[in-house]
Design a protein around this motif. Structure first.
Motif, PDB file in Angstrom:
ATOM      1  N   PHE A 181       7.174 -49.322  58.672  1.00 25.43           N
ATOM      2  CA  PHE A 181       7.851 -48.349  59.525  1.00 25.43           C
ATOM      3  C   PHE A 181       6.870 -47.401  60.222  1.00 25.43           C
ATOM      4  O   PHE A 181       7.276 -46.425  60.841  1.00 25.43           O
ATOM      5  CB  PHE A 181       8.861 -47.538  58.709  1.00 25.43           C
ATOM      6  CG  PHE A 181       9.883 -48.420  58.038  1.00 25.43           C
ATOM      7  CD1 PHE A 181      10.864 -49.063  58.779  1.00 25.43           C
ATOM      8  CD2 PHE A 181       9.840 -48.637  56.672  1.00 25.43           C
ATOM      9  CE1 PHE A 181      11.786 -49.890  58.167  1.00 25.43           C
ATOM     10  CE2 PHE A 181      10.762 -49.467  56.055  1.00 25.43           C
ATOM     11  CZ  PHE A 181      11.739 -50.094  56.812  1.00 25.43           C
ATOM     12  N   ALA A 182       5.585 -47.686  60.123  1.00 24.93           N
ATOM     13  CA  ALA A 182       4.578 -46.794  60.699  1.00 24.93           C
ATOM     14  C   ALA A 182       4.581 -46.828  62.228  1.00 24.93           C
ATOM     15  O   ALA A 182       4.284 -45.839  62.875  1.00 24.93           O
ATOM     16  CB  ALA A 182       3.202 -47.152  60.169  1.00 24.93           C
ATOM     17  N   ASP A 183       4.906 -47.952  62.812  1.00 26.15           N
ATOM     18  CA  ASP A 183       4.851 -48.082  64.265  1.00 26.15           C
ATOM     19  C   ASP A 183       6.208 -48.581  64.775  1.00 26.15           C
ATOM     20  O   ASP A 183       6.340 -49.709  65.245  1.00 26.15           O
ATOM     21  CB  ASP A 183       3.739 -49.052  64.650  1.00 26.15           C
ATOM     22  CG  ASP A 183       3.483 -49.069  66.147  1.00 26.15           C
ATOM     23  OD1 ASP A 183       3.781 -48.061  66.810  1.00 26.15           O
ATOM     24  OD2 ASP A 183       2.999 -50.100  66.644  1.00 26.15           O
ATOM     25  N   VAL A 184       7.208 -47.724  64.671  1.00 25.30           N
ATOM     26  CA  VAL A 184       8.577 -48.089  65.054  1.00 25.30           C
ATOM     27  C   VAL A 184       8.842 -47.631  66.480  1.00 25.30           C
ATOM     28  O   VAL A 184       8.530 -46.506  66.856  1.00 25.30           O
ATOM     29  CB  VAL A 184       9.591 -47.458  64.089  1.00 25.30           C
ATOM     30  CG1 VAL A 184      11.016 -47.754  64.517  1.00 25.30           C
ATOM     31  CG2 VAL A 184       9.346 -47.955  62.671  1.00 25.30           C
ATOM     32  N   THR A 185       9.415 -48.528  67.272  1.00 23.65           N
ATOM     33  CA  THR A 185       9.809 -48.163  68.627  1.00 23.65           C
ATOM     34  C   THR A 185      11.150 -47.452  68.567  1.00 23.65           C
ATOM     35  O   THR A 185      12.105 -47.968  67.978  1.00 23.65           O
ATOM     36  CB  THR A 185       9.943 -49.439  69.497  1.00 23.65           C
ATOM     37  OG1 THR A 185       8.716 -50.153  69.434  1.00 23.65           O
ATOM     38  CG2 THR A 185      10.281 -49.094  70.921  1.00 23.65           C
ATOM     39  N   PRO A 186      11.235 -46.252  69.139  1.00 19.37           N
ATOM     40  CA  PRO A 186      12.510 -45.521  69.114  1.00 19.37           C
ATOM     41  C   PRO A 186      13.626 -46.333  69.777  1.00 19.37           C
ATOM     42  O   PRO A 186      13.399 -47.050  70.747  1.00 19.37           O
ATOM     43  CB  PRO A 186      12.223 -44.241  69.905  1.00 19.37           C
ATOM     44  CG  PRO A 186      10.736 -44.094  69.875  1.00 19.37           C
ATOM     45  CD  PRO A 186      10.184 -45.482  69.797  1.00 19.37           C
ATOM     46  N   PHE A 187      14.817 -46.192  69.238  1.00 25.47           N
ATOM     47  CA  PHE A 187      15.960 -46.949  69.733  1.00 25.47           C
ATOM     48  C   PHE A 187      16.235 -46.667  71.215  1.00 25.47           C
ATOM     49  O   PHE A 187      16.533 -47.595  71.994  1.00 25.47           O
ATOM     50  CB  PHE A 187      17.201 -46.633  68.883  1.00 25.47           C
ATOM     51  CG  PHE A 187      18.358 -47.517  69.185  1.00 25.47           C
ATOM     52  CD1 PHE A 187      18.312 -48.868  68.875  1.00 25.47           C
ATOM     53  CD2 PHE A 187      19.501 -47.022  69.778  1.00 25.47           C
ATOM     54  CE1 PHE A 187      19.381 -49.709  69.143  1.00 25.47           C
ATOM     55  CE2 PHE A 187      20.584 -47.846  70.065  1.00 25.47           C
ATOM     56  CZ  PHE A 187      20.514 -49.205  69.736  1.00 25.47           C
ATOM     57  N   GLU A 189      14.145 -45.988  73.473  1.00 25.85           N
ATOM     58  CA  GLU A 189      13.153 -46.712  74.274  1.00 25.85           C
ATOM     59  C   GLU A 189      13.500 -48.192  74.360  1.00 25.85           C
ATOM     60  O   GLU A 189      13.273 -48.832  75.387  1.00 25.85           O
ATOM     61  CB  GLU A 189      11.769 -46.521  73.638  1.00 25.85           C
ATOM     62  CG  GLU A 189      10.624 -47.010  74.502  1.00 25.85           C
ATOM     63  CD  GLU A 189       9.279 -46.724  73.839  1.00 25.85           C
ATOM     64  OE1 GLU A 189       8.460 -47.663  73.807  1.00 25.85           O
ATOM     65  OE2 GLU A 189       9.086 -45.594  73.357  1.00 25.85           O
ATOM     66  N   LEU A 190      14.040 -48.740  73.293  1.00 25.97           N
ATOM     67  CA  LEU A 190      14.454 -50.142  73.312  1.00 25.97           C
ATOM     68  C   LEU A 190      15.590 -50.367  74.306  1.00 25.97           C
ATOM     69  O   LEU A 190      15.679 -51.436  74.922  1.00 25.97           O
ATOM     70  CB  LEU A 190      14.895 -50.590  71.901  1.00 25.97           C
ATOM     71  CG  LEU A 190      13.799 -50.713  70.861  1.00 25.97           C
ATOM     72  CD1 LEU A 190      14.411 -50.969  69.484  1.00 25.97           C
ATOM     73  CD2 LEU A 190      12.829 -51.833  71.216  1.00 25.97           C
ATOM     74  N   LEU A 191      16.468 -49.396  74.435  1.00 21.40           N
ATOM     75  CA  LEU A 191      17.598 -49.524  75.360  1.00 21.40           C
ATOM     76  C   LEU A 191      17.183 -49.325  76.812  1.00 21.40           C
ATOM     77  O   LEU A 191      17.876 -49.786  77.727  1.00 21.40           O
ATOM     78  CB  LEU A 191      18.683 -48.507  75.005  1.00 21.40           C
ATOM     79  CG  LEU A 191      19.407 -48.753  73.686  1.00 21.40           C
ATOM     80  CD1 LEU A 191      20.365 -47.611  73.410  1.00 21.40           C
ATOM     81  CD2 LEU A 191      20.132 -50.080  73.729  1.00 21.40           C
ATOM     82  N   GLY A 192      16.037 -48.627  77.005  1.00 24.25           N
ATOM     83  CA  GLY A 192      15.615 -48.280  78.358  1.00 24.25           C
ATOM     84  C   GLY A 192      14.976 -49.346  79.120  1.00 24.25           C
ATOM     85  O   GLY A 192      15.072 -50.457  79.342  1.00 24.25           O
TER      86      GLY A 192
END
Length: 192
Positions: A181-187, A189-192
């Motif tokens: 979980f150290a390098d998680v892409t924010p949700f 940002e995933l939707l964008g």
């Protein structure tokens, strides 16, 4: 500290499988002083293993056992022999591990059976399984038929295999702990 996990698939209590696992553990601890030992008795996890095969995730004590195996510096694995191979319970436990869990982990292979006719199980069933899982089986496996438990030859095999496991542990580079979980892409940002 070295983490040693002992996986025993005996079905009775007491079992010759657990007896052999205990002898191997004692011999390994003589060579790995201060090691932390976790015993995983598969008999107690049978229902949870079946549930995991159906649901796809471990829970409770099985989740703890899977985590212990994943964090182990070395394994001692012991199975009874059924139909000339490892038991279904033993195989099912290793089936629930995520791919790569055992990669590079030194493993001492052992098996028990009623007669010496099954001794080839080490090289024809266990070694291929753990090679497939990318573990590192030590050269000496330990097989014990019922009449072997009082023999000095079994004691010598136990000592040799434990020495090989300890050597493999001390030579193995320690992997760096990776936080998934150290390098998680924010949700967002995933939707964008």
């Amino acid at each position: 500290m070295t983490r040693l996990v002992v996986v025993s698939a005996g079905l009775s209590n007491p079992s010759s499988t657990r007896l052999l696992a205990d002898r191997l553990t004692t011999a390994a601890l003589d060579r790995l002083p201060g090691a932390e030992v976790t015993h995983v008795e598969l008999r107690d996890l049978a229902h949870a293993i079946a549930d995991n095969l159906l649901t796809g995730f471990p829970s409770g004590e099985l989740a703890e056992a899977v985590a212990a195996v994943a964090q182990a510096d070395a394994l001692v694995v012991v199975t009874p022999v059924f139909s000339a191979s490892y038991s279904g319970l033993f195989k099912s436990f290793f089936d629930v591990l995520d791919p790569g869990t055992l990669e590079g982990t030194p493993v001492l292979l052992a098996a028990t059976a009623g007669t010496p006719r099954h001794s080839l199980v080490l090289d024809h069933a266990l070694r291929p399984l753990f090679s497939y899982l990318r573990a590192v089986p030590v050269p000496t496996g330990v097989f014990a038929a019922a009449e072997d438990f009082a023999s000095p030859e079994l004691a010598a095999r136990v000592e040799r295999a434990a020495g090989e496991l300890a050597d493999a542990v001390t030579r193995r580079p320690r992997p760096h702990a990776v936080d998934p979980f150290a390098d998680v892409t924010p949700f967002a940002e995933l939707l964008g």
